[in-house]
Design a protein around this motif. Structure first.
Motif, PDB file in Angstrom:
ATOM      1  N   THR A 159      36.264  39.968  27.466  1.00 33.82           N
ATOM      2  CA  THR A 159      36.694  40.781  26.328  1.00 33.82           C
ATOM      3  C   THR A 159      38.214  40.916  26.332  1.00 33.82           C
ATOM      4  OG1 THR A 159      34.673  42.002  26.732  1.00 33.82           O
ATOM      5  CG2 THR A 159      36.173  42.922  25.100  1.00 33.82           C
TER       6      THR A 159
ATOM      7  N   ASN B  79      29.535  50.748  33.905  1.00 33.01           N
ATOM      8  CA  ASN B  79      30.852  50.589  34.545  1.00 33.01           C
ATOM      9  C   ASN B  79      30.920  51.145  35.966  1.00 33.01           C
ATOM     10  OD1 ASN B  79      31.666  53.334  34.333  1.00 33.01           O
ATOM     11  ND2 ASN B  79      32.354  52.994  32.219  1.00 33.01           N
TER      12      ASN B  79
ATOM     13  N   ALA C 122      37.376  53.988  27.271  1.00 34.32           N
ATOM     14  CA  ALA C 122      38.157  53.630  28.457  1.00 34.32           C
ATOM     15  C   ALA C 122      37.246  53.126  29.563  1.00 34.32           C
ATOM     16  CB  ALA C 122      38.959  54.850  28.922  1.00 34.32           C
TER      17      ALA C 122
ATOM     18  N   LYS D 263      41.012  54.360  35.412  1.00 33.02           N
ATOM     19  CA  LYS D 263      41.721  54.998  34.296  1.00 33.02           C
ATOM     20  C   LYS D 263      43.073  55.573  34.716  1.00 33.02           C
ATOM     21  CE  LYS D 263      37.406  56.637  32.123  1.00 33.02           C
ATOM     22  NZ  LYS D 263      36.554  57.830  31.939  1.00 33.02           N
TER      23      LYS D 263
ATOM     24  N   ARG E 217      23.718  48.798  30.731  1.00 28.89           N
ATOM     25  CA  ARG E 217      24.583  49.047  29.556  1.00 28.89           C
ATOM     26  C   ARG E 217      24.453  47.846  28.622  1.00 28.89           C
ATOM     27  NH1 ARG E 217      27.630  46.279  27.080  1.00 28.89           N
ATOM     28  NH2 ARG E 217      29.633  46.081  28.097  1.00 28.89           N
TER      29      ARG E 217
ATOM     30  N   SER F 222      35.538  59.959  26.606  1.00 31.78           N
ATOM     31  CA  SER F 222      34.662  60.948  25.959  1.00 31.78           C
ATOM     32  C   SER F 222      35.225  62.367  26.062  1.00 31.78           C
ATOM     33  CB  SER F 222      33.259  60.899  26.573  1.00 31.78           C
ATOM     34  OG  SER F 222      33.318  61.273  27.926  1.00 31.78           O
TER      35      SER F 222
ATOM     36  N   ASN G 260      33.703  38.391  22.855  1.00 27.88           N
ATOM     37  CA  ASN G 260      33.973  37.532  24.020  1.00 27.88           C
ATOM     38  C   ASN G 260      33.269  36.175  23.949  1.00 27.88           C
ATOM     39  OD1 ASN G 260      31.384  38.441  24.769  1.00 27.88           O
ATOM     40  ND2 ASN G 260      32.233  40.017  26.117  1.00 27.88           N
TER      41      ASN G 260
ATOM     42  N   GLU H 253      34.728  49.444  30.664  1.00 28.47           N
ATOM     43  CA  GLU H 253      34.937  48.044  31.065  1.00 28.47           C
ATOM     44  C   GLU H 253      35.800  47.317  30.042  1.00 28.47           C
ATOM     45  OE1 GLU H 253      31.126  46.127  32.364  1.00 28.47           O
ATOM     46  OE2 GLU H 253      30.389  48.134  31.989  1.00 28.47           O
ATOM     47  N   ALA H 254      35.367  47.363  28.777  1.00 31.08           N
ATOM     48  CA  ALA H 254      36.101  46.627  27.746  1.00 31.08           C
ATOM     49  C   ALA H 254      37.511  47.199  27.602  1.00 31.08           C
ATOM     50  CB  ALA H 254      35.341  46.686  26.433  1.00 31.08           C
TER      51      ALA H 254
END
Ligand SMILES: NC(=O)C1=CN([C@@H]2O[C@H](COP(=O)(O)OP(=O)(O)OC[C@H]3O[C@@H](n4cnc5c(N)ncnc54)[C@H](OP(=O)(O)O)[C@@H]3O)[C@@H](O)[C@H]2O)C=CC1
Ligand SMILES: CC(=O)C(=O)O
Ligand SMILES: [Mg+2]
Length: 645
Positions: free
Chosen positions: A304, A280, A333, A384, A186, A368, A487, A335-336
């Protein structure tokens, strides 16, 4: 050896030159008057020295150095001070109009004359950061195979399974303090770039030095190549990685495990491993697994989170109110997004003395598939679930804004232009000063531009920040300077603080400390210009302040400093907290045999004894093996080392 001091003799035995000032790394011992002699230490001289980026000074070598290092005739006669070389290089960079060419120019410089590269970066950080870092580094990774010149960093691939330690040992530097590692799945918001993700650890570590002051030789960029699912790259004749689809499951886990074990074996437990740009589905699991055994930090999740929390805290400092007054809507929703949400919830719960569950109620996420609501609980990833509140399903962002009425909208979905005019207008109709953060990188993935945020929020009401930089915007005769919510404000100072403290685990409190330290450096003057971060031009100072705070926090978190006193009456054990405020005494125990205390599990065995102290399950243990070989048992003291079970 006659006439030599013991120290000199020891140094000669160890094969190092005496004289000069030796730094903590055993480097830089020579001075111009006492150059390192080739027979004392193996260093490059002559032509090889000019090809050695760590020591090459190009035209800045003085007459004396040219003689001492066999450089006569290998350089033109002129001697240019570093400042003049810097001026020339800056002119050269500015003449290049294509960002990727600028990137290649700077990488070549880094590979040719490292000190000059860092001088240039440090003195022109605002101008050159977007070249070495986002957004240009994204394009560089996409085209890494085509622009490949001199190899940078260390590659560990599936082919090295069973031999990872051997590969690590090929790296020429031995005193490593920070590793930034990616598996390339990613890369920014650009997706799976496989082995070509190497540009990211290289760039992040360049920032560790330029922004944080960690020495380059102590930084190790690593790419773990487990293949790529990027068809374009697999079919690209210049692709530099393994030409196979990504390994998953046990094969992946075993390679990562071997890597983490080898890192500790080769560099010890105080090397900071920064996970960067993992997808993630691996990032959370890796952080979770290794935080208990290694010094690890996930920049995308924790770095972040700290930078965004700092921006929010700074904003509140001037706009008034508390975090608990806000309603946060995250678009993205992963990692960041969830990293930020978690840290914000932690801070809210600490500020308002409520539970984290309570704090989660003001935080909503969109992924998404739409708003994360309770009816989706069974089908969403674990990270989540905490945010799956009772609500009707909502498919699109605009409807979610209208329903939730957030005060802050934080984008990290990697979907460019997703904050449309309607979205920003909706935020502005709900809030006098809507907080709008478009964190996705690179610029093409930014949720909106600075200009859009200011113009669509009418009279520039948005408090705006973006992951990649935007130029200042003039709107209605007022100049707005968009903040760069990246970051990069955190990880160089955070990492520096971690390594200088000698910490062996990263704790949430250290991440919070970094956020607080950054927020405190924002002034009313910055905020008036629209900034929620201090300008990058003072990043070295900012990072130093963050590092100091993080290191102090690391000491606060170390529960014990122990002193053992032994005399003929027995053993006296004193425990102190190590806190930055001087520490306080916790325990004083006299013992003639084993002692166990339930308050703080203090175990003390006698002769030769072991002292072991525990505070909470995941806290530090102090350990001392003491060999009492003194006949008179006169007072003997020892400090206790730290170690985590
Ligand atoms: N400014 C900074 O300092 C940082 C910026 N970033 C940037 O943030 C972005 C995301 O990074 P990261 O969180 O690590 O990535 P992840 O892959 O972990 O998360 C991406 C999230 O976005 C969601 N998403 C994807 N497409 C859509 C869509 N069309 N609508 C709504 N949600 C969508 C995903 O949904 P689902 O879960 O359903 O797949 C997922 O939740 C990247 O562009 C990265 O560069 C990252 C770290 C730091
Ligand atoms: C900034 C960063 O770490 C990212 O975009 O992934
Ligand atoms: Mg990243």
């Amino acid at each position: 050896m006659a006439g030599r001091s013991g120290e000199e003799a020891d140094a000669a035995m160890a094969g190092v030159a005496t004289g000069g000032v030796e730094d903590a790394y055993g480097e830089d011992r020579a001075t111009e008057d006492q150059p390192v002699t080739p027979w004392a230490v193996c260093i490059a001289s002559g032509h090889s020295l000019l090809r050695d980026p760590r020591h090459n000074k190009g035209l800045s070598f003085t007459e004396k150095e040219r003689d001492a290092h066999y450089l006569r005739g290998l350089l033109p006669p002129a001697i240019l001070p570093q400042e003049l070389q810097e001026k020339r290089l800056l002119q050269n960079v500015r003449q290049l109009e294509v960002p990727l060419q600028r990137y290649m120019f700077l990488m070549d410089l880094q590979e040719r004359n490292e000190r000059l590269f860092y001088k240039l970066m440090i003195d022109n950080v605002e101008e050159l950061l977007p070249v070495v870092y986002t957004p240009t580094v994204g394009e560089a990774c996409q085209k890494y195979g085509s622009i490949f010149r001199r190899s940078q960093g260390l590659y560990i691939s599936l082919k090295d399974k069973g031999r990872v330690l051997e590969v690590l040992r090929n790296w020429p530097e031995k005193s490593i303090q920070v590793i930034v590692v990616t598996d390339g799945e990613r890369i920014l918001g650009l997706g799976d770039l496989g082995c070509q993700g190497m540009g990211i650890p290289v760039g992040k570590l360049a920032l560790y030095t330029a922004l944080g002051g960690v020495r380059p030789s102590a930084c190790l960029p690593i790419t773990i190549d487990v293949g790529t699912n990027n068809e374009e790259l697999l079919n690209d004749e210049f692709y530099i990685g393994l030409r196979q689809r990504r390994a998953t499951g046990q094969e992946y886990t075993e390679l990562l495990d071997e890597f983490m074990v080898a890192v500790k074996q080769n560099y010890g437990q105080k090397v900071l491993v920064q996970f960067e740009d993992f997808a993630n589905h691996n990032a959370f699991a890796l952080l979770d697994k290794y935080k208990a055994t290694h010094l690890v930090f996930n920049d995308d999740i924790q770095g972040t989170a700290a930078v965004v929390l700092a921006g929010l805290m700074a904003g509140l400092k001037f706009a008034g109110g508390t975090l608990a007054d806000h309603t946060f809507l995250f678009f993205g929703a992963g990692e960041a997004g969830t990293g930020i949400a978690e840290l914000v919830a932690l801070e809210i719960s600490m500020q308002s003395k409520t539970s984290q569950e309570e704090a989660h109620k003001n935080i909503w996420l969109v992924d998404s598939k739409g708003l994360i609501v309770s009816s989706r609980k069974d089908s969403i990833q674990p990270f989540k679930k905490l945010y799956a509140h009772e609500h009707e399903p909502v498919k699109d962002l605009l409807s979610a804004i209208k329903d939730i009425k957030p005060t802050a909208l934080i984008g990290s979905a990697g979907v460019g232009q997703s904050f449309t005019k309607e979205v920003i207008e909706a935020m502005s109709s709900i809030n006098k000063r809507p907080i709008i953060l478009a964190l996705s990188n690179p610029t093409s993935k930014s949720e909106c531009t600075a200009e859009q945020a200011y113009s669509w929020s009418q009279v520039g009401r948005a408090i705006f920040g973006s992951g990649s930089p935007f130029d200042p915007v003039k709107y209605n005769e007022k100049l707005f300077i968009p903040a760069q919510a990246n970051n990069a404000y955190i990880f160089p100072g955070f990492g520096l603080g971690v390594v200088i403290s000698g910490a062996i685990r990263v704790k949430d409190d250290m991440v919070l400390a970094a956020a607080e330290a950054l927020a405190e450096q924002v002034t009313a003057e910055h905020f008036d210009k629209g900034l929620i971060y201090p300008p990058f031009s003072s990043i070295r100072k900012i990072s130093t302040n963050i590092a100091a705070r993080v290191a102090a926090k690391a000491y606060d978190l170390v529960p014990f400093y122990g002193e053992l006193s032994v005399d003929h009456k027995g053993v006296l054990c004193k425990l102190f907290t190590l806190g930055s405020k001087g520490g306080r005494q916790l325990h004083q125990r006299k013992a003639t045999s084993s002692v166990v205390s339930n308050e703080q599990t203090l175990i003390l065995h006698k002769g030769p004894f072991v002292a072991q102290f525990r505070e909470g399950e995941d806290r530090l243990l102090g350990l001392l093996k003491y060999e009492d070989n003194r006949a008179d048992h006169s007072l003997t003291r020892a400090k206790i080392g730290y170690w985590v079970s």
